[in-house]
Write a protein that holds these residues in place. Structure first.
Motif, PDB file in Angstrom:
ATOM      1  N   SER A   1       0.853  -1.190   0.000  1.00  0.00           N
ATOM      2  CA  SER A   1       0.000   0.000   0.000  1.00  0.00           C
ATOM      3  C   SER A   1       0.885   1.234   0.000  1.00  0.00           C
ATOM      4  O   SER A   1       2.112   1.124   0.065  1.00  0.00           O
ATOM      5  N   GLU A   2       0.261   2.380  -0.056  1.00  0.00           N
ATOM      6  CA  GLU A   2       1.002   3.633   0.050  1.00  0.00           C
ATOM      7  C   GLU A   2       1.531   3.764   1.478  1.00  0.00           C
ATOM      8  O   GLU A   2       0.954   3.215   2.419  1.00  0.00           O
ATOM      9  N   VAL A   3       2.618   4.508   1.622  1.00  0.00           N
ATOM     10  CA  VAL A   3       3.234   4.718   2.934  1.00  0.00           C
ATOM     11  C   VAL A   3       3.651   6.179   3.068  1.00  0.00           C
ATOM     12  O   VAL A   3       3.806   6.886   2.074  1.00  0.00           O
TER      13      VAL A   3
ATOM     14  N   VAL B   1      14.444   4.361   9.681  1.00  0.00           N
ATOM     15  CA  VAL B   1      13.337   5.186   9.209  1.00  0.00           C
ATOM     16  C   VAL B   1      12.030   4.492   9.582  1.00  0.00           C
ATOM     17  O   VAL B   1      11.866   3.307   9.298  1.00  0.00           O
ATOM     18  N   VAL B   2      11.117   5.231  10.182  1.00  0.00           N
ATOM     19  CA  VAL B   2       9.803   4.677  10.510  1.00  0.00           C
ATOM     20  C   VAL B   2       8.828   5.116   9.428  1.00  0.00           C
ATOM     21  O   VAL B   2       8.664   6.306   9.159  1.00  0.00           O
ATOM     22  N   MET B   3       8.208   4.137   8.790  1.00  0.00           N
ATOM     23  CA  MET B   3       7.220   4.375   7.742  1.00  0.00           C
ATOM     24  C   MET B   3       5.872   3.859   8.241  1.00  0.00           C
ATOM     25  O   MET B   3       5.823   2.880   8.996  1.00  0.00           O
ATOM     26  N   VAL B   4       4.794   4.503   7.814  1.00  0.00           N
ATOM     27  CA  VAL B   4       3.447   4.094   8.202  1.00  0.00           C
ATOM     28  C   VAL B   4       2.630   3.830   6.944  1.00  0.00           C
ATOM     29  O   VAL B   4       2.603   4.667   6.031  1.00  0.00           O
ATOM     30  N   ALA B   5       1.970   2.688   6.910  1.00  0.00           N
ATOM     31  CA  ALA B   5       1.093   2.346   5.787  1.00  0.00           C
ATOM     32  C   ALA B   5      -0.206   3.125   5.930  1.00  0.00           C
ATOM     33  O   ALA B   5      -0.742   3.256   7.035  1.00  0.00           O
ATOM     34  N   VAL B   6      -0.695   3.654   4.806  1.00  0.00           N
ATOM     35  CA  VAL B   6      -1.936   4.425   4.830  1.00  0.00           C
ATOM     36  C   VAL B   6      -2.894   3.915   3.762  1.00  0.00           C
ATOM     37  O   VAL B   6      -2.475   3.389   2.728  1.00  0.00           O
ATOM     38  N   ASP B   7      -4.182   4.107   4.036  1.00  0.00           N
ATOM     39  CA  ASP B   7      -5.208   3.719   3.068  1.00  0.00           C
ATOM     40  C   ASP B   7      -5.460   4.874   2.102  1.00  0.00           C
ATOM     41  O   ASP B   7      -4.767   5.895   2.134  1.00  0.00           O
TER      42      ASP B   7
ATOM     43  N   ARG C   1      -3.217   1.984   8.152  1.00  0.00           N
ATOM     44  CA  ARG C   1      -3.832   0.678   7.896  1.00  0.00           C
ATOM     45  C   ARG C   1      -2.888  -0.424   8.329  1.00  0.00           C
ATOM     46  O   ARG C   1      -1.678  -0.226   8.382  1.00  0.00           O
ATOM     47  N   ALA C   2      -3.450  -1.581   8.633  1.00  0.00           N
ATOM     48  CA  ALA C   2      -2.662  -2.723   9.110  1.00  0.00           C
ATOM     49  C   ALA C   2      -1.743  -3.237   8.010  1.00  0.00           C
ATOM     50  O   ALA C   2      -2.064  -3.162   6.823  1.00  0.00           O
ATOM     51  N   VAL C   3      -0.582  -3.744   8.436  1.00  0.00           N
ATOM     52  CA  VAL C   3       0.401  -4.312   7.516  1.00  0.00           C
ATOM     53  C   VAL C   3       0.652  -5.771   7.887  1.00  0.00           C
ATOM     54  O   VAL C   3       0.372  -6.184   9.013  1.00  0.00           O
ATOM     55  N   PRO C   4       1.194  -6.550   6.954  1.00  0.00           N
ATOM     56  CA  PRO C   4       1.541  -7.929   7.291  1.00  0.00           C
ATOM     57  C   PRO C   4       2.592  -7.974   8.406  1.00  0.00           C
ATOM     58  O   PRO C   4       3.351  -7.021   8.601  1.00  0.00           O
ATOM     59  N   GLY C   5       2.635  -9.090   9.106  1.00  0.00           N
ATOM     60  CA  GLY C   5       3.653  -9.292  10.121  1.00  0.00           C
ATOM     61  C   GLY C   5       4.994  -9.613   9.473  1.00  0.00           C
ATOM     62  O   GLY C   5       5.079  -9.797   8.251  1.00  0.00           O
TER      63      GLY C   5
END
Length: 191
Positions: free
Chosen positions: A86-88, A145-151, A157-161
């Motif tokens: 997804s986008e991040v 670097v901390v990245m966050v997945a977004v909808d 939004r949740a990401v795979p483990g």
């Protein structure tokens, strides 16, 4: 194919189709829980190389730090997008310390891989090197670097483990957990 287990006040039905688990309460309430998909570090790692041109060089004849920061952010973003599918967005960078420089006509290699995955956030370790003609590499720097997945609405939004394989990856995971806690403390302090 499935099985049923009675536990206390509920009956649990496990269905293997579509990796879903259906929980049916005795009061006929149904809840569907998606199992968390898992991916390996290798599934998303990235390595990019750049030949330093005059446009990459600062007034002192070295690689411009802002250009390297741009490349680091790009590599971290690609790693995170591959993992999250997804986008991040970039949330933060930890401790960007330069160990050595790079100069015109040098080859710079930027490598990234995941070290930790939360619910929607991912920590990406990015190492940059100056590569000599014989292939030997000298560290320029390392940053997390901390990245966050977004909808599609820009919401997390949740990401795979993450499947942690090997002693090195396990050590990185444990160190990343400590950094997560330090970031929480700094956030609470207003940083």
């Amino acid at each position: 194919m499935g099985d049923s287990v009675q536990t206390g006040h509920r009956i649990v039905h496990r269905k293997l189709r579509k990796r879903e688990v259906t929980v049916q309460m005795q009061e006929n309430v149904k809840e569907t829980i998606q199992e968390r998909r898992m991916k390996t570090v290798a599934d998303s790692q990235v390595e990019q190389s750049y030949l330093l041109m005059p446009r990459h060089i600062n007034g002192d004849g070295r690689l411009f730090g802002g250009r390297l920061l741009e490349w680091i952010d790009e590599v971290a973003g690609i790693v995170a997008k591959r993992h999250a599918e997804s986008e991040v967005v970039t949330a933060c960078l930890d401790n960007m310390v330069f160990k050595s420089g790079a100069y015109r006509n040098d080859t710079v290699v930027v490598r990234g891989h995941l070290t930790y995955v939360g619910k929607s956030s991912m920590e990406v370790r990015v190492d940059s090197y100056r590569e000599a003609l014989d292939g030997t590499r000298t560290v320029i720097n390392r940053v997390h670097v901390v990245m966050v997945a977004v909808d599609e609405n820009g919401k997390p939004r949740a990401v795979p483990g993450l499947i942690v394989e090997g002693e090195s990856a396990q050590a990185e995971w444990e160190a990343a957990k400590k950094r997560v806690e330090l970031r929480k403390i700094r956030h609470a302090e207003g940083f």
